[in-house]
Scaffold this motif. Structure first.
Motif, mmCIF file in Angstrom:
data_model
loop_
_atom_site.group_PDB
_atom_site.id
_atom_site.type_symbol
_atom_site.label_atom_id
_atom_site.label_comp_id
_atom_site.label_asym_id
_atom_site.label_seq_id
_atom_site.Cartn_x
_atom_site.Cartn_y
_atom_site.Cartn_z
ATOM 1 N N THR A 53 0.744 -1.280 -0.001
ATOM 2 C CA THR A 53 -0.059 0.200 0.137
ATOM 3 C C THR A 53 0.914 1.021 0.292
ATOM 4 O O THR A 53 1.748 1.433 0.637
ATOM 5 N N LEU A 54 0.494 2.272 -0.766
ATOM 6 C CA LEU A 54 1.064 3.559 -0.787
ATOM 7 C C LEU A 54 0.293 4.476 -0.146
ATOM 8 O O LEU A 54 -0.977 4.648 -0.766
ATOM 9 N N THR A 55 0.601 5.428 0.851
ATOM 10 C CA THR A 55 -0.236 6.315 1.333
ATOM 11 C C THR A 55 0.336 7.581 1.191
ATOM 12 O O THR A 55 1.711 7.792 1.458
ATOM 13 N N PHE B 139 -8.052 3.733 -3.115
ATOM 14 C CA PHE B 139 -8.097 2.971 -4.483
ATOM 15 C C PHE B 139 -7.355 1.847 -4.565
ATOM 16 O O PHE B 139 -6.311 1.521 -3.684
ATOM 17 N N VAL B 140 -7.966 0.836 -5.372
ATOM 18 C CA VAL B 140 -7.378 -0.472 -5.704
ATOM 19 C C VAL B 140 -6.918 -0.634 -7.022
ATOM 20 O O VAL B 140 -7.420 -0.092 -7.758
ATOM 21 N N ALA B 141 -5.951 -1.415 -7.101
ATOM 22 C CA ALA B 141 -5.321 -1.596 -8.678
ATOM 23 C C ALA B 141 -6.531 -2.491 -9.508
ATOM 24 O O ALA B 141 -7.235 -3.058 -9.299
ATOM 25 N N ASN B 142 -6.492 -1.596 -10.527
ATOM 26 C CA ASN B 142 -7.364 -2.012 -11.850
ATOM 27 C C ASN B 142 -6.835 -3.294 -12.443
ATOM 28 O O ASN B 142 -5.867 -2.786 -13.521
ATOM 29 N N ASP B 143 -7.152 -4.529 -12.539
ATOM 30 C CA ASP B 143 -6.411 -5.509 -13.129
ATOM 31 C C ASP B 143 -6.830 -5.545 -14.749
ATOM 32 O O ASP B 143 -5.953 -6.127 -15.369
ATOM 33 N N ARG B 144 -7.583 -4.751 -15.008
ATOM 34 C CA ARG B 144 -7.961 -4.749 -16.492
ATOM 35 C C ARG B 144 -7.413 -3.569 -17.216
ATOM 36 O O ARG B 144 -7.769 -3.187 -18.294
ATOM 37 N N TYR B 145 -6.454 -2.494 -16.387
ATOM 38 C CA TYR B 145 -6.009 -1.355 -17.083
ATOM 39 C C TYR B 145 -5.347 -1.624 -18.392
ATOM 40 O O TYR B 145 -4.352 -2.708 -18.416
ATOM 41 N N TRP B 146 -5.587 -1.171 -19.225
ATOM 42 C CA TRP B 146 -4.669 -1.518 -20.731
ATOM 43 C C TRP B 146 -3.143 -1.430 -20.667
ATOM 44 O O TRP B 146 -2.655 -2.298 -21.322
ATOM 45 N N GLU B 147 -2.756 -0.592 -20.033
ATOM 46 C CA GLU B 147 -1.212 -0.308 -19.922
ATOM 47 C C GLU B 147 -0.471 -1.307 -18.930
ATOM 48 O O GLU B 147 0.709 -1.504 -18.814
ATOM 49 N N ASN C 237 1.952 -2.016 -10.084
ATOM 50 C CA ASN C 237 2.582 -2.846 -9.080
ATOM 51 C C ASN C 237 2.281 -2.738 -7.651
ATOM 52 O O ASN C 237 2.182 -3.832 -6.994
ATOM 53 N N ILE C 238 1.604 -1.574 -7.459
ATOM 54 C CA ILE C 238 1.200 -1.297 -6.062
ATOM 55 C C ILE C 238 -0.267 -1.884 -6.002
ATOM 56 O O ILE C 238 -1.103 -1.493 -6.947
ATOM 57 N N ASP C 239 -0.762 -2.469 -4.790
ATOM 58 C CA ASP C 239 -2.181 -3.243 -4.652
ATOM 59 C C ASP C 239 -3.056 -1.979 -4.444
ATOM 60 O O ASP C 239 -4.307 -2.021 -4.838
ATOM 61 N N THR C 240 -2.808 -1.185 -3.294
ATOM 62 C CA THR C 240 -3.621 -0.167 -2.876
ATOM 63 C C THR C 240 -2.732 1.209 -2.564
ATOM 64 O O THR C 240 -1.928 1.519 -2.276
ATOM 65 N N LEU C 241 -3.808 2.380 -3.161
ATOM 66 C CA LEU C 241 -3.327 3.547 -3.131
ATOM 67 C C LEU C 241 -4.131 4.306 -2.409
ATOM 68 O O LEU C 241 -5.566 4.370 -2.459
#
Length: 304
Positions: free
Chosen positions: A103-105, A283-291, A295-299
């Motif tokens: 997680t990045l805070t 926010f949580v990572a979007n597994d379907r982001y086209w790029e 790498n971080i799971d949670t922001l």
């Protein structure tokens, strides 16, 4: 293909650039941006020269006139960063091998975001939140050349008279798996230009004659005239909203449209998990982001 143009950018890209400038200022404050002076520096004696560099010593962007000499021992050599811009220090493999997970805070000080509606807000924090969940820009600046290149548009062509721009979309999806198509762009454009929807920057669309789709992947934008900034106008004017979600909801009233304050579908690198106004947004990572998934799971952004 790419086109050199006058450096006019959209509001969101300007904000991203401002953040980069702030980072550069921090690096400079830490010693990364020092320059040579005209004051002679005495040559230190051999006894006064440390055999290795201190970890706290600035190692980049410092010239011989402002930095003491260092004995070229193997230990010292390994501590010295390569010369040149800071951004060039990290090898490409460092990015590819970056740690994953966690997680990045980070914090913001002052007023929190107004909403996640890209077309009803003008403040910086709202723009940052929206940029996390809504991507879809057709073009972007190449990191190395600053040429305009395709983003969600895999390719684009420009008519001989420089008035018509044709974009071909990549195969991308919303976070719920629904394909992101030209219907999303055209529908969003049609809502934005309605005077009753009160887009704060409606005048930005004054040069666009038509904004149409010939098929789910081909978008055609025609301008009134040929402009040096035509590609920016055609390719950066619309960040698409998910038509399959928004078309059933009110455009501007959050009591009738929960997506305004709590979007459930994303096209950007992140999906909203929770927003507690004036406290934090997660926010949580979007597994379907086209790029590629972040790498971080949670922001998490905390408000102070």
């Amino acid at each position: 293909m790419s086109e050199h143009v006058h450096p006019v950018v959209s509001r969101r890209r300007f904000l991203a650039g401002a953040a980069g400038a702030a980072g550069a200022a921090i690096l400079a404050a830490c010693g990364g941006g020092s320059t040579a002076t005209n004051t002679p520096t005495p040559t230190p004696s051999a006894a006064s020269i440390a055999p290795t560099l201190s970890p706290s010593s600035p190692t980049t962007g410092t010239t011989a006139a402002s930095a003491p000499a260092v004995v070229a021992t193997p230990a010292a050599a390994s501590a010295v960063a390569p010369s040149g811009p800071v951004a060039s220090v990290a090898a490409p493999s460092a990015v590819a091998n970056a740690p994953k997970g966690g997680t990045l805070t980070h914090a913001i000080v002052g007023t929190d975001a107004k909403s996640f509606h890209p077309y009803l807000t003008t403040d910086t924090v709202s723009g940052a939140y929206q940029g996390n969940v809504y991507g879809g820009g057709l073009i972007k600046y190449d990191d190395n050349t600053l040429d305009l290149v395709g983003d969600v548009a895999e390719t684009f062509t420009i008519s001989p008279d420089k008035k018509t721009y044709t974009f071909t979309l990549r195969d991308t999806t919303w976070s719920d798996g629904t394909p992101l198509t030209t219907d999303d762009y055209v529908w969003t454009y049609q809502q934005v230009i309605k005077p009753e929807n009160k887009y704060p920057y409606l005048e930005n669309f004054g040069d666009i004659v038509s904004f149409t789709a010939t098929d789910p992947k081909t978008l055609v934008v025609t301008l009134k005239d040929a402009y040096v900034t035509g590609l920016i106008t055609a390719g950066s004017s619309i960040t698409p909203l998910p038509k399959h979600i928004w078309e059933k909801l009110d455009w501007s009233d959050p009591t009738k449209n929960p997506e305004i304050n709590a979007p459930t579908v994303s096209s950007g690198p992140w999906k909203l998990k929770e927003w507690k106004r004036d406290d934090h947004a997660t926010f949580v990572a979007n597994d379907r982001y086209w790029e590629g998934r972040p790498n971080i799971d949670t922001l998490t952004t905390r408000n102070f």
